[in-house]
Design a protein around this motif. Structure first.
Motif, PDB file in Angstrom:
ATOM      1  N   SER A  68       0.905  -1.270   0.075  1.00  0.00           N
ATOM      2  CA  SER A  68      -0.002   0.007  -0.094  1.00  0.00           C
ATOM      3  C   SER A  68       0.865   1.284  -0.049  1.00  0.00           C
ATOM      4  O   SER A  68       1.991   1.278   0.006  1.00  0.00           O
ATOM      5  N   ALA A  69       0.447   2.442  -0.075  1.00  0.00           N
ATOM      6  CA  ALA A  69       0.898   3.640   0.001  1.00  0.00           C
ATOM      7  C   ALA A  69       0.759   4.269   1.474  1.00  0.00           C
ATOM      8  O   ALA A  69       0.871   5.553   1.664  1.00  0.00           O
ATOM      9  N   LYS A  70       0.650   3.498   2.463  1.00  0.00           N
ATOM     10  CA  LYS A  70       0.428   4.010   3.688  1.00  0.00           C
ATOM     11  C   LYS A  70       1.538   4.996   4.149  1.00  0.00           C
ATOM     12  O   LYS A  70       2.863   4.706   3.948  1.00  0.00           O
ATOM     13  N   GLY A  71       1.348   6.219   4.695  1.00  0.00           N
ATOM     14  CA  GLY A  71       2.392   6.890   5.217  1.00  0.00           C
ATOM     15  C   GLY A  71       2.782   8.203   4.401  1.00  0.00           C
ATOM     16  O   GLY A  71       2.898   9.217   4.782  1.00  0.00           O
ATOM     17  N   ILE A  72       2.349   8.155   3.216  1.00  0.00           N
ATOM     18  CA  ILE A  72       2.683   9.040   2.234  1.00  0.00           C
ATOM     19  C   ILE A  72       1.625  10.285   2.462  1.00  0.00           C
ATOM     20  O   ILE A  72       1.817  11.387   2.004  1.00  0.00           O
ATOM     21  N   GLU A 100       9.031  -9.720   2.993  1.00  0.00           N
ATOM     22  CA  GLU A 100       9.680  -9.274   4.086  1.00  0.00           C
ATOM     23  C   GLU A 100      10.447  -7.898   3.891  1.00  0.00           C
ATOM     24  O   GLU A 100      10.822  -7.301   5.135  1.00  0.00           O
ATOM     25  N   GLU A 101      10.912  -7.762   2.762  1.00  0.00           N
ATOM     26  CA  GLU A 101      11.603  -6.180   2.560  1.00  0.00           C
ATOM     27  C   GLU A 101      10.577  -5.330   2.060  1.00  0.00           C
ATOM     28  O   GLU A 101      11.332  -4.137   1.829  1.00  0.00           O
ATOM     29  N   MET A 102       9.634  -5.397   1.576  1.00  0.00           N
ATOM     30  CA  MET A 102       8.660  -4.392   0.721  1.00  0.00           C
ATOM     31  C   MET A 102       8.018  -3.576   2.027  1.00  0.00           C
ATOM     32  O   MET A 102       7.718  -3.915   2.886  1.00  0.00           O
ATOM     33  N   VAL A 103       8.076  -2.232   1.426  1.00  0.00           N
ATOM     34  CA  VAL A 103       7.436  -1.129   2.212  1.00  0.00           C
ATOM     35  C   VAL A 103       6.083  -1.401   2.154  1.00  0.00           C
ATOM     36  O   VAL A 103       5.323  -1.345   1.291  1.00  0.00           O
ATOM     37  N   ASN A 104       5.193  -1.271   3.456  1.00  0.00           N
ATOM     38  CA  ASN A 104       3.857  -1.358   3.588  1.00  0.00           C
ATOM     39  C   ASN A 104       3.402  -2.662   3.089  1.00  0.00           C
ATOM     40  O   ASN A 104       2.209  -2.771   2.341  1.00  0.00           O
ATOM     41  N   ALA A 105       3.749  -3.784   3.105  1.00  0.00           N
ATOM     42  CA  ALA A 105       3.272  -5.010   2.751  1.00  0.00           C
ATOM     43  C   ALA A 105       2.206  -5.328   3.464  1.00  0.00           C
ATOM     44  O   ALA A 105       2.010  -5.140   4.714  1.00  0.00           O
ATOM     45  N   VAL A 106       0.993  -5.767   2.818  1.00  0.00           N
ATOM     46  CA  VAL A 106      -0.332  -6.048   3.228  1.00  0.00           C
ATOM     47  C   VAL A 106      -0.250  -7.524   3.764  1.00  0.00           C
ATOM     48  O   VAL A 106      -0.058  -8.424   3.002  1.00  0.00           O
ATOM     49  N   ASP A 107      -0.901  -7.860   4.916  1.00  0.00           N
ATOM     50  CA  ASP A 107      -1.154  -9.219   5.603  1.00  0.00           C
ATOM     51  C   ASP A 107      -2.714  -9.560   4.841  1.00  0.00           C
ATOM     52  O   ASP A 107      -3.601  -8.715   5.508  1.00  0.00           O
ATOM     53  N   LEU A 108      -2.760 -10.098   3.695  1.00  0.00           N
ATOM     54  CA  LEU A 108      -4.014 -10.263   3.124  1.00  0.00           C
ATOM     55  C   LEU A 108      -5.254 -11.197   4.065  1.00  0.00           C
ATOM     56  O   LEU A 108      -6.377 -10.998   4.161  1.00  0.00           O
ATOM     57  N   SER A 109      -4.470 -11.902   5.032  1.00  0.00           N
ATOM     58  CA  SER A 109      -5.421 -12.632   5.944  1.00  0.00           C
ATOM     59  C   SER A 109      -5.856 -11.622   6.913  1.00  0.00           C
ATOM     60  O   SER A 109      -6.944 -12.097   7.626  1.00  0.00           O
ATOM     61  N   ARG A 110      -5.089 -10.772   7.316  1.00  0.00           N
ATOM     62  CA  ARG A 110      -5.646  -9.510   8.270  1.00  0.00           C
ATOM     63  C   ARG A 110      -6.224  -8.523   7.750  1.00  0.00           C
ATOM     64  O   ARG A 110      -6.621  -7.521   8.401  1.00  0.00           O
ATOM     65  N   HIS A 111      -6.367  -8.117   6.273  1.00  0.00           N
ATOM     66  CA  HIS A 111      -6.886  -7.145   5.738  1.00  0.00           C
ATOM     67  C   HIS A 111      -6.015  -5.779   6.154  1.00  0.00           C
ATOM     68  O   HIS A 111      -6.658  -4.701   6.116  1.00  0.00           O
TER      69      HIS A 111
END
Length: 319
Positions: free
Chosen positions: A90-94, A307-318
């Motif tokens: 995601s773009a979270k934080g910008i 594990e290294e990507m910025v704002n990786a989304v946990d699809l099981s937790r949404h």
């Protein structure tokens, strides 16, 4: 193949990408505009996230990664993405910089009476009897202590405000003077001059600001919502504002968007309405591209890129 379903990606954004990874982003104004010969080879999709569905995701058999241009995830087809093993970032934080500036600007609007001065200017009237307020020593309660809430708190403290935050656990977060749980906030919301909502829409937050909750607000309070429209009972808020039981509201998000013509909120004089623009500035897509490029490097070079990507989304937790 990298495809974007927004035509907001301009030449200078393309130049950023070409300079860093020597790739071109194919852009289309809508996901339905992607030709079939492109769709079958699409590997990376850049999107705001509201166009990908359980039905059309089957058009992209080689899709491996979705880079969101927004922080909101509620429109994503989570089950289909998880079953296909597709990475999502995601773009979270910008949004923290433009949204925190928006909130401070809104508070200054109400304290400094800018709307009144514009009316006086239009009538060429010189009136100095009505005094204005100050943010100094005013209290603000910020629902949400993530990146955006923290930026709002930093700016509010610069003006000498008393700043409290709200999160699910009441866990302390700098630079908030105090952090309350949702239950504690409901009991104390009447203490604050400004109430700012930056919460996402979740099972816990949807409809949180019910009629009963809103009725707890101080009569001199200003409610600012830059979170999600479905957090608030709009009908109750309209009653509150039209009866002047609070000072006013600044609303950037609504239950129905675009806000329909003829909607009562348009005509209330103590409301500022903006078209879901608090996060958008001329630097928005530039910041998105910076996240995308950082993630592309991890995607191409790491054995476990998530594990290294910025704002990786946990699809099981949404989230």
């Amino acid at each position: 193949m990298i495809v974007s379903t927004t035509d907001e990606i301009l030449d200078h954004h393309q130049d950023m990408v070409k300079k860093k990874i020597n790739k071109e982003i194919l852009t289309y104004p809508h996901i339905d505009d992607i030709p079939e010969e492109i769709a079958k080879d699409l590997e990376i999709l850049i999107t705001y996230g509201n166009d990908l569905t359980d039905e059309n995701i089957t058009r992209y058999p080689k899709l491996k990664w979705v880079q969101m241009l927004s922080a909101g995830l509620e429109d994503l087809p989570f089950t289909a993405l998880r079953e296909k093993g597709i990475l999502v970032t995601s773009a979270k934080g910008i949004h923290a910089i433009p949204m925190s500036e928006y909130v401070i600007g809104g508070m200054l609007h109400f304290e400094k009476h800018f709307d009144r001065y514009l009316r006086l200017q239009a009538k060429q009237e010189w009136e100095r009897e009505t005094l204005v307020g100050e943010l100094y020593r005013q209290s603000v309660l910020v629902y949400g202590t993530g990146a955006i809430g923290v930026r709002i708190a930093e700016k509010a403290e610069f003006f000498g405000m008393k700043v409290h935050g709200v999160n699910t656990s009441g866990r302390p977060v700098e630079p908030f003077d105090d952090v309350l749980t949702l239950k504690e906030a409901e009991e104390r919301v009447h203490e604050y001059a400004y109430v700012v909502i930056v919460l996402p829409s979740t099972k816990e937050t949807k409809g949180l600001f019910s009629r009963g909750y809103l009725n707890r607000l101080n009569e001199e309070a200003v409610l600012i919502n830059v979170g999600r429209g479905d957090l608030i009972d709009e009908e109750a808020l309209i009653d509150l504002l039209s009866e002047k039981r609070i000072k006013g509201a600044i609303l950037d998000v609504f239950q129905t968007e675009p806000l329909p013509k003829g909607h009562p909120l348009w005509t209330l004089e103590n409301v500022i309405i903006t078209p879901h623009m608090s996060a958008k500035s001329h630097r928005y897509l530039e910041r998105c591209m910076e996240i995308f490029l950082a993630n592309y490097k991890a995607y191409k070079t790491k054995p476990a890129p998530m594990e290294e990507m910025v704002n990786a989304v946990d699809l099981s937790r949404h989230y």
